[in-house]
Design an enzyme around this catalytic site. Structure first.
Site, short mmCIF file in Angstrom:
data_model
loop_
_atom_site.label_atom_id
_atom_site.label_comp_id
_atom_site.label_asym_id
_atom_site.label_seq_id
_atom_site.Cartn_x
_atom_site.Cartn_y
_atom_site.Cartn_z
N THR A 177 0.83 -1.21 0.00
CA THR A 177 0.00 0.00 0.00
C THR A 177 0.86 1.26 0.00
O THR A 177 0.75 2.10 0.90
CB THR A 177 -0.94 0.02 1.22
OG1 THR A 177 -0.14 -0.07 2.42
CG2 THR A 177 -1.94 -1.12 1.17
N ASP A 188 18.19 -2.40 20.92
CA ASP A 188 17.34 -1.93 19.83
C ASP A 188 16.12 -2.82 19.73
O ASP A 188 16.20 -3.96 19.28
CB ASP A 188 18.14 -1.98 18.52
CG ASP A 188 17.33 -1.58 17.31
OD1 ASP A 188 16.28 -0.92 17.48
OD2 ASP A 188 17.73 -1.91 16.18
N GLU A 198 8.42 -1.80 12.75
CA GLU A 198 9.38 -0.84 12.20
C GLU A 198 10.60 -1.53 11.62
O GLU A 198 11.20 -1.06 10.64
CB GLU A 198 9.84 0.14 13.29
CG GLU A 198 8.78 1.10 13.75
CD GLU A 198 8.44 2.15 12.72
OE1 GLU A 198 9.15 3.18 12.62
OE2 GLU A 198 7.46 1.95 11.98
N GLU A 199 11.01 -2.66 12.21
CA GLU A 199 12.21 -3.33 11.72
C GLU A 199 12.06 -3.82 10.28
O GLU A 199 13.04 -4.01 9.57
CB GLU A 199 12.57 -4.51 12.63
CG GLU A 199 13.07 -4.13 14.01
CD GLU A 199 14.45 -3.48 13.99
OE1 GLU A 199 14.95 -3.18 12.89
OE2 GLU A 199 15.02 -3.28 15.07
N GLU A 259 2.55 3.88 8.13
CA GLU A 259 1.11 3.66 7.92
C GLU A 259 0.29 4.69 8.68
O GLU A 259 -0.71 5.21 8.16
CB GLU A 259 0.72 2.25 8.35
CG GLU A 259 1.39 1.14 7.56
CD GLU A 259 1.35 1.38 6.06
OE1 GLU A 259 0.25 1.56 5.51
OE2 GLU A 259 2.43 1.41 5.44
N ASP A 294 15.25 5.71 20.20
CA ASP A 294 15.27 4.30 19.83
C ASP A 294 16.32 3.59 20.68
O ASP A 294 16.01 2.91 21.65
CB ASP A 294 15.59 4.20 18.33
CG ASP A 294 15.42 2.79 17.80
OD1 ASP A 294 15.59 1.85 18.58
OD2 ASP A 294 15.14 2.64 16.60
N HIS A 322 21.00 -6.44 16.07
CA HIS A 322 20.09 -7.33 15.35
C HIS A 322 20.45 -8.81 15.46
O HIS A 322 20.10 -9.61 14.60
CB HIS A 322 20.00 -6.93 13.87
CG HIS A 322 19.20 -5.69 13.63
ND1 HIS A 322 18.84 -5.27 12.37
CD2 HIS A 322 18.69 -4.76 14.48
CE1 HIS A 322 18.15 -4.14 12.45
NE2 HIS A 322 18.05 -3.82 13.74
#
Length: 687
Positions: free
Chosen positions: A258, A378, A416-417, A425, A445, A492
């Site tokens: 979208t 994070d 968000e990742e 959105e 963050d 991560h």
């Protein structure tokens, strides 16, 4: 989610993100309030600073990072309820709290068929396999909710070919391989993180016929070169050899189906076959333990000095393995990726404190909630600070001792990742309202790392907040540098846990507390100050530096093609004059007893200034980017990004070409934006 993630004010770089990933639509009750000159109460500010508790932040982090909470997972939804509970608490809650849900396209590895990287011998048999998971060094890396390392949105496939080393995977890196006479068609490229975005590595590789991409984190970039198990977590803060950085390889923002529309049931969705921005070829991240096995056995020309790393061997380019190595010379690498796309529900959570005087002006403080695994740094360090700050302000609110002049909105973004999905959105859904009413967006963050990467002395904090005193706890010097490139070592990975933060990053949580105090000061100043504390002169400094760079580094080139920087010089000077005049008007009004409506008009000038730098047609090749000062810059000259990029592309073309016409267009876009900004700063009555 490239670095740097840090406490920041501003309205970003993208058209939507450039306006701040902002919100505030949820029915803030309107009351007939006078525009009385309520101003920042320094006693309240000092009270907030004193009540922000490092121990509470620590306990917040312990709870938030207790389990993995990948976007849309059950634990992610549990945290949605935790936030709602905190923000609805009768003693420390906010005026209201609500969750909103979007149905978005996410990417996950298959549980039935894990992604694998194998070395296949001459006869077709597997002679070596890379690790599928990270080593379970603390008992937290092997749980069922720890997602296998993968490249989100990379397509499935099983390419196989000779291995080549392509440095960072930039376009110039692949061109260098071709210059060396290496045929890239059908090869597997081993690349290291950094240099270009994750997705760009696969895009660049595919342009040159590469069949698959592997990505690893070199210890030279995150571990100061250290790589043995006794030098890494859990014995130090450095990344263990099996550590793998997960991440989104989607090149754009928001829900892929979208674009420019919110992911709600009524919105049109793009056919999956027409979605752009996904990696074009199978891609898989691996740990540097496995990268060492591959890279240190490569054959071919010695890689350039700038391509060398810290795996304990001389890096070569390939293709294929050397005959005296651990694998047969004609062995190939097989990359089997089984990622799948799924529509999932993901939630944003909002907590609102209604403004007493200007409830229609929003100060937003936000952070994302989802993480790849435990996500202690994070994003949970930021959420731990956010919860403590909202607790302190909520307690004052419930006691009736304070209510801000303007509305404050706390936000916890979902997914968000995967590409800033939740925030995008929301902004897409309420773009017009937010564009008109938002004062600023503050993003917190990672709340632990950045203050420790540079000298963080009491005088730095006093510049932000005179209430903070040198003797206060939580303010201490940090090391000059902890990592040379990639965020922080366990970024991560499954090693980003509570104990990692508690033992190595911030024992005592003084850094978290310092960030909380800084963020709290900024929020209170933006929400309570009669005059918005926004400095137009900062823009004058940026514009002047950009102009000087253009004159020094592009002036002669532009002159050769009959393009003058004169209009740009005039526009910058005009902006500087109007900015100085506005500063003088503010100073004069502050000394008197100004009409509140007069101050409101002036504040609106400050608030709307950022919007004048937006042009939705400035960067047609970059989805969502429209800020003529802050956008991706591919050109080498540190000036206005559109101008820098256009000059870089046109440099080797003839005068009169479309490329030079684009240079002229970009120059006009900047000049028009600056003239519009200058007009915004003039007295409102001067039409």
């Amino acid at each position: 989610m490239q670095w740097t993630k840090v406490l920041g004010l501003g309205l970003g770089a993208a058209a939507l993100l450039g306006l701040g990933i902002i919100l505030g639509h949820f029915a803030i009750p309107k009351k007939a309030n006078s525009l009385a000159p309520q101003d920042l109460d320094l006693e309240i500010l000092e009270t907030v600073m004193g009540q922000l508790d490092a121990h509470r932040i620590r306990e917040n982090l312990r709870e938030l990072s207790r389990e993995p909470h990948l976007a849309s997972s059950p634990r992610d939804e549990d945290l949605v309820q935790l936030l709602l509970q905190r923000w609805k608490d009768p003693e420390s809650g906010l005026d209201s709290a609500e969750a909103s849900t979007y149905e978005v396209l996410l990417s996950f590895p298959s549980q039935e068929q894990p992604n694998v990287v194998d070395i296949v011998g001459p006869t077709g048999g597997i002679i070596h396999s890379c690790h599928r998971t990270e080593e379970n060094v603390t008992g937290e890396q092997g749980g069922p909710d720890v997602v296998q390392p993968y490249a989100a949105y990379a397509p499935s496939g099983t390419p196989q070919g000779l291995l080549v080393y392509a440095n960072r995977g930039a376009e110039e890196d692949f061109k260098e391989l071709q210059t060396q006479g290496i045929k890239l068609e059908g090869t597997i490229a081993l690349t290291r993180y950094g240099g270009v975005g994750r997705g760009a590595k696969a895009v660049n590789a595919a342009k040159h016929g590469v069949a698959g991409v592997l990505v690893y984190t070199d210890p030279a970039d995150i571990n100061d070169g250290l790589s043995s198990p006794d030098e890494t977590f859990p014995n130090s803060w450095y990344l263990p050899p099996s550590g793998v950085e997960r991440g989104s390889y989607y090149e754009y923002f928001g829900d892929p189906l979208t674009p420019y529309l919110p992911a709600v049931p009524s919105s049109f969705r793009v056919d999956l076959a027409n979605v752009s921005g996904f990696p074009p070829i199978p891609t898989q991240p691996i740990g540097f333990q496995d990268a060492r096995d591959l890279l240190c056995n490569l054959n071919g020309t010695l890689a350039p000095a700038t391509w060398q790393g810290a795996l304990g061997c001389h890096y070569r380019l390939g293709p294929g393995f050397r005959p005296d190595g651990d694998f047969p010379a004609d062995s190939q690498v097989n990359v089997s990726v089984y990622n799948r796309l799924e529509l999932r529900n993901s939630s944003n959570v909002l907590g609102i404190i209604r403004g007493a005087v200007e409830p229609d002006r929003y100060v937003l403080y936000g952070n994302h909630r989802d993480s790849w695994v435990h996500g202690a740094v994070d994003p949970s360090s930021g959420t731990a600070v956010l919860l403590e700050l909202s607790r302190v302000l909520g307690t004052l609110l419930k006691k009736g001792t304070w209510r801000p002049r303007r509305s404050i909105v706390f936000a916890s973004w979902g997914a968000e990742e995967f590409g800033l999905i939740g925030s995008t959105e929301f902004t897409e859904e309420f773009f017009n309202k937010l564009q008109e009413r938002t004062v600023a967006y503050i993003n917190v963050d990672i709340s632990v790392f950045d203050p420790l990467t540079r000298p963080w002395r009491p005088e730095h904090l006093r510049q932000l907040d005179p209430v903070l005193q040198p003797q206060q706890p939580g303010v201490r010097p940090g090391p000059q540098s902890k990592t040379s490139a990639r965020i922080y070592p366990t970024y991560h990975t499954a090693f980003d846990t509570f104990d990692y933060v508690d033992k190595f990053l911030d024992p005592g949580f003084s850094s978290h507390q310092a960030v909380a105090r800084t963020a709290g000061s900024v929020i209170l100043r933006l929400s309570d100050s009669f005059f918005l504390p926004l400095k137009v002169s900062d823009y004058s400094e940026t514009l002047r530096s950009f102009l000087q760079a253009a004159q020094q580094d592009l002036g002669a080139l532009l002159e050769q093609h009959s393009i003058s920087l004169g209009p740009l010089v005039t526009a910058v000077e005009k902006f500087e004059a109007e900015a100085a005049a506005l500063g003088q008007r503010i100073s004069t009004l502050q000394k008197g007893s100004p009409d509140p409506l007069q101050v409101r008009m002036l504040n609106d000038q400050l608030m709307l200034l950022e919007r004048t730098f937006l042009n939705p047609r400035a960067f047609p090749e970059e989805r969502y980017y429209s800020h003529v000062l802050w956008a991706p810059r591919t050109g080498s000259v540190v000036t206005f990004p559109g101008l820098s990029n256009a000059c870089s592309r046109a440099r080797d073309t003839a005068s009169g070409s479309e490329a030079w016409a684009e240079v002229q267009r970009q120059l006009s876009i900047v000049v028009t934006a600056l003239e519009g900004a200058a007009a915004t700063l003039r007295p409102v009555a001067d039409l």
